[in-house]
Design a protein around this motif. Structure first.
Motif, PDB file in Angstrom:
ATOM      1  N   LEU A   1       0.861  -1.181   0.000  1.00 13.48           N
ATOM      2  CA  LEU A   1       0.000   0.000   0.000  1.00 13.48           C
ATOM      3  C   LEU A   1       0.910   1.249   0.000  1.00 13.48           C
ATOM      4  N   LYS A   2       0.687   2.147  -0.990  1.00 11.21           N
ATOM      5  CA  LYS A   2       1.496   3.381  -1.019  1.00 11.21           C
ATOM      6  C   LYS A   2       0.737   4.487  -0.287  1.00 11.21           C
ATOM      7  N   LEU A   3       1.403   5.077   0.732  1.00 10.91           N
ATOM      8  CA  LEU A   3       0.757   6.112   1.536  1.00 10.91           C
ATOM      9  C   LEU A   3       1.345   7.489   1.258  1.00 10.91           C
ATOM     10  N   VAL A   4       0.499   8.504   1.311  1.00  8.91           N
ATOM     11  CA  VAL A   4       0.944   9.882   1.511  1.00  8.91           C
ATOM     12  C   VAL A   4       0.311  10.316   2.824  1.00  8.91           C
ATOM     13  N   VAL A   5       1.143  10.844   3.745  1.00  9.94           N
ATOM     14  CA  VAL A   5       0.659  11.232   5.070  1.00  9.94           C
ATOM     15  C   VAL A   5       0.663  12.758   5.186  1.00  9.94           C
ATOM     16  N   LEU A   6      -0.490  13.316   5.548  1.00 11.64           N
ATOM     17  CA  LEU A   6      -0.602  14.779   5.727  1.00 11.64           C
ATOM     18  C   LEU A   6      -0.528  15.091   7.212  1.00 11.64           C
ATOM     19  N   VAL A   7       0.323  16.047   7.568  1.00 12.41           N
ATOM     20  CA  VAL A   7       0.569  16.380   8.973  1.00 12.41           C
ATOM     21  C   VAL A   7       0.530  17.903   9.169  1.00 12.41           C
ATOM     22  N   SER A   8       0.391  18.304  10.463  1.00  5.72           N
ATOM     23  CA  SER A   8       0.462  19.747  10.758  1.00  5.72           C
ATOM     24  C   SER A   8       1.314  20.051  11.978  1.00  5.72           C
ATOM     25  N   GLY A   9       1.578  18.967  12.787  1.00  3.83           N
ATOM     26  CA  GLY A   9       2.225  19.249  14.074  1.00  3.83           C
ATOM     27  C   GLY A   9       3.345  18.290  14.407  1.00  3.83           C
ATOM     28  N   GLY A  10       3.289  17.761  15.625  1.00  4.29           N
ATOM     29  CA  GLY A  10       4.401  16.980  16.167  1.00  4.29           C
ATOM     30  C   GLY A  10       4.657  15.668  15.451  1.00  4.29           C
ATOM     31  N   GLY A  11       3.598  15.091  14.837  1.00 11.71           N
ATOM     32  CA  GLY A  11       3.798  13.878  14.055  1.00 11.71           C
ATOM     33  C   GLY A  11       3.925  12.607  14.861  1.00 11.71           C
ATOM     34  N   THR A  12       3.318  12.548  16.060  1.00 10.59           N
ATOM     35  CA  THR A  12       3.421  11.304  16.838  1.00 10.59           C
ATOM     36  C   THR A  12       2.611  10.187  16.193  1.00 10.59           C
ATOM     37  N   ASN A  13       1.516  10.540  15.514  1.00 10.69           N
ATOM     38  CA  ASN A  13       0.760   9.498  14.789  1.00 10.69           C
ATOM     39  C   ASN A  13       1.551   9.023  13.573  1.00 10.69           C
ATOM     40  N   LEU A  14       2.239   9.962  12.907  1.00  9.00           N
ATOM     41  CA  LEU A  14       3.138   9.579  11.799  1.00  9.00           C
ATOM     42  C   LEU A  14       4.194   8.615  12.325  1.00  9.00           C
ATOM     43  N   GLN A  15       4.740   8.922  13.487  1.00  4.74           N
ATOM     44  CA  GLN A  15       5.794   8.077  14.064  1.00  4.74           C
ATOM     45  C   GLN A  15       5.257   6.671  14.326  1.00  4.74           C
ATOM     46  N   ALA A  16       4.006   6.585  14.770  1.00  2.00           N
ATOM     47  CA  ALA A  16       3.396   5.268  15.028  1.00  2.00           C
ATOM     48  C   ALA A  16       3.289   4.463  13.725  1.00  2.00           C
ATOM     49  N   VAL A  85      -3.330   9.539   4.361  1.00  2.00           N
ATOM     50  CA  VAL A  85      -3.558   9.447   5.807  1.00  2.00           C
ATOM     51  C   VAL A  85      -3.420  10.834   6.427  1.00  2.00           C
ATOM     52  N   LEU A  86      -4.467  11.301   7.088  1.00  2.00           N
ATOM     53  CA  LEU A  86      -4.406  12.571   7.825  1.00  2.00           C
ATOM     54  C   LEU A  86      -4.003  12.227   9.247  1.00  2.00           C
ATOM     55  N   ALA A  87      -2.785  12.635   9.628  1.00  2.00           N
ATOM     56  CA  ALA A  87      -2.246  12.274  10.948  1.00  2.00           C
ATOM     57  C   ALA A  87      -1.889  13.553  11.692  1.00  2.00           C
ATOM     58  N   GLY A  88      -2.818  14.056  12.454  1.00  2.00           N
ATOM     59  CA  GLY A  88      -2.588  15.334  13.127  1.00  2.00           C
ATOM     60  C   GLY A  88      -2.609  16.453  12.090  1.00  2.00           C
ATOM     61  N   CYS A  89      -3.541  16.336  11.127  1.00  2.00           N
ATOM     62  CA  CYS A  89      -3.632  17.314  10.023  1.00  2.00           C
ATOM     63  C   CYS A  89      -4.767  18.289  10.305  1.00  2.00           C
ATOM     64  N   PRO A 102     -12.123   8.962  -3.286  1.00  2.00           N
ATOM     65  CA  PRO A 102     -13.280   8.522  -2.483  1.00  2.00           C
ATOM     66  C   PRO A 102     -12.952   7.292  -1.641  1.00  2.00           C
ATOM     67  N   ASN A 103     -13.223   7.397  -0.312  1.00  2.00           N
ATOM     68  CA  ASN A 103     -12.900   6.303   0.612  1.00  2.00           C
ATOM     69  C   ASN A 103     -11.450   5.850   0.482  1.00  2.00           C
ATOM     70  N   LYS A 104     -10.593   6.821   0.161  1.00  2.00           N
ATOM     71  CA  LYS A 104      -9.151   6.542   0.119  1.00  2.00           C
ATOM     72  C   LYS A 104      -8.376   7.566   0.942  1.00  2.00           C
ATOM     73  N   ILE A 105      -9.113   8.276   1.794  1.00  2.00           N
ATOM     74  CA  ILE A 105      -8.492   9.216   2.733  1.00  2.00           C
ATOM     75  C   ILE A 105      -8.974   8.824   4.127  1.00  2.00           C
ATOM     76  N   ILE A 106      -8.034   8.635   5.078  1.00  7.44           N
ATOM     77  CA  ILE A 106      -8.469   8.343   6.448  1.00  7.44           C
ATOM     78  C   ILE A 106      -7.944   9.427   7.388  1.00  7.44           C
ATOM     79  N   ASN A 107      -8.649   9.612   8.489  1.00  2.00           N
ATOM     80  CA  ASN A 107      -8.313  10.646   9.463  1.00  2.00           C
ATOM     81  C   ASN A 107      -8.401  10.048  10.854  1.00  2.00           C
ATOM     82  N   ILE A 108      -7.569  10.561  11.753  1.00  2.00           N
ATOM     83  CA  ILE A 108      -7.709  10.169  13.151  1.00  2.00           C
ATOM     84  C   ILE A 108      -8.212  11.370  13.936  1.00  2.00           C
ATOM     85  N   HIS A 109      -9.241  11.101  14.761  1.00  2.00           N
ATOM     86  CA  HIS A 109      -9.799  12.178  15.594  1.00  2.00           C
ATOM     87  C   HIS A 109      -9.751  11.704  17.039  1.00  2.00           C
ATOM     88  N   PRO A 110      -9.307  12.568  17.962  1.00  6.69           N
ATOM     89  CA  PRO A 110      -9.092  12.128  19.349  1.00  6.69           C
ATOM     90  C   PRO A 110     -10.353  12.156  20.224  1.00  6.69           C
TER      91      PRO A 110
END
Ligand code: GRF
Length: 207
Positions: A1-16, A85-89, A102-110
C-alpha cells in the motif's frame, strides 16, 4: 500500500505508522511522502530522519484557497498514493480531494465520534470539551474522510477512561498513547490487507 501522510504538528501518529511499518505490523506498505501545511511541523523532521520525502504546501504561499487546494492535490497525486492518511492534520480537506480519492483518505480524531467532533473540536479543544462535560469515557476514532468534518464511515474506535484529576494535557497524552497510536496502524494494516469495505456509509471489516 502506497501512503501519503498529511501532517500539521508533532507527528506522533506519523511516528506510530513509521514504527508499524518498521516492525512489520503494517505489511506491504510504504510512506511515499509526508506533506505539511506548516513548514515548522516536527513531523517533517521525523520524515527526514527516516529518509521519507518531506514537503510543505502552505496556504500562505498561494493567492487564494482554491489555488492552495489545487496545488496540494497535484502534489499528492504526484506520489500516486493508494491511501492518504491525515495524521494530526489541521487542513480542511477540499472537496476536489475527496472527489479524487473517495474512501481513500483516512483521518484520526481524538474522541469517540460523533461526540466532541466537528468544527472547533481539534487538538486540546477536544479534551477540554470532554472534561467540561464530565464524560467518564473518551477515546479515538479512525474514519474515512467524506465532504463533512469528522463525518465519514468509521473504521476503528478505541475507548480510554477519563480520570478524576485529568487536565486536558494529561488526557490528550493518554488518548494518544492508549488509543491513537494503536488504532492508526491497525486501520492501515486492515486496509493494506484488503479487509475494509464501505456499504451504505458504514464500514464492513472482514478480519
Ligand atoms: C493529536 O491530538 C491528534 O489526536 C490530532 O492531532 C494531535 C497531534 O497529533 N489528530 P500528531 O502528534 O501531530 O500526530
Amino acid at each position: 500500500l502506497k501512503l501519503v501522510v498529511l501532517v500539521s504538528g508533532g507527528g506522533t501518529n506519523l511516528q506510530a505508522i513509521i514504527d508499524g511499518i518498521a516492525d512489520g505490523s503494517i505489511p506491504n506498505t510504504e510512506i511515499k511522502a509526508v506533506i505539511s501545511n506548516n513548514k515548522n511541523a516536527y513531523a517533517l523532521q521525523r520524515a527526514k530522519d527516516h529518509n521519507i520525502a518531506a514537503a510543505c504546501v502552505s496556504p500562505k504561499d498561494f493567492a487564494d484557497r482554491a489555488a492552495f487546494n489545487q496545488a496540494l492535490l497535484e502534489k499528492i497525486k504526484s506520489y500516486e498514493p493508494d491511501l492518504i492518511v491525515l495524521a494530526g492534520c489541521l487542513v480542511v480537506i477540499p472537496e476536489i480531494m475527496v472527489d479524487a480519492y473517495p474512501n481513500k483518505i483516512i483521518n484520526i480524531h481524538p474522541s469517540l465520534i460523533p461526540a466532541f467532533c466537528g468544527t472547533g473540536y481539534y487538538g486540546l479543544k477536544v479534551h477540554e470539551g470532554v472534561l467540561k462535560r464530565g464524560v467518564k469515557v473518551t477515546g479515538a476514532t479512525v474514519h474515512f474522510v467524506d465532504k463533512g468534518t469528522d463525518t465519514g464511515p468509521i473504521i476503528i474506535q478505541k475507548a480510554v477512561e477519563v480520570q478524576q484529576d485529568d487536565t486536558p494535557e494529561i488526557l490528550q497524552r493518554r488518548v494518544m498513547e492508549q488509543a491513537e497510536w494503536k488504532i492508526m496502524p491497525q486501520a492501515i494494516r486492515l486496509i493494506a490487507e484488503g479487509k475494509v469495505r464501505v456499504e451504505n456509509g458504514k464500514t464492513i471489516i472482514t478480519e
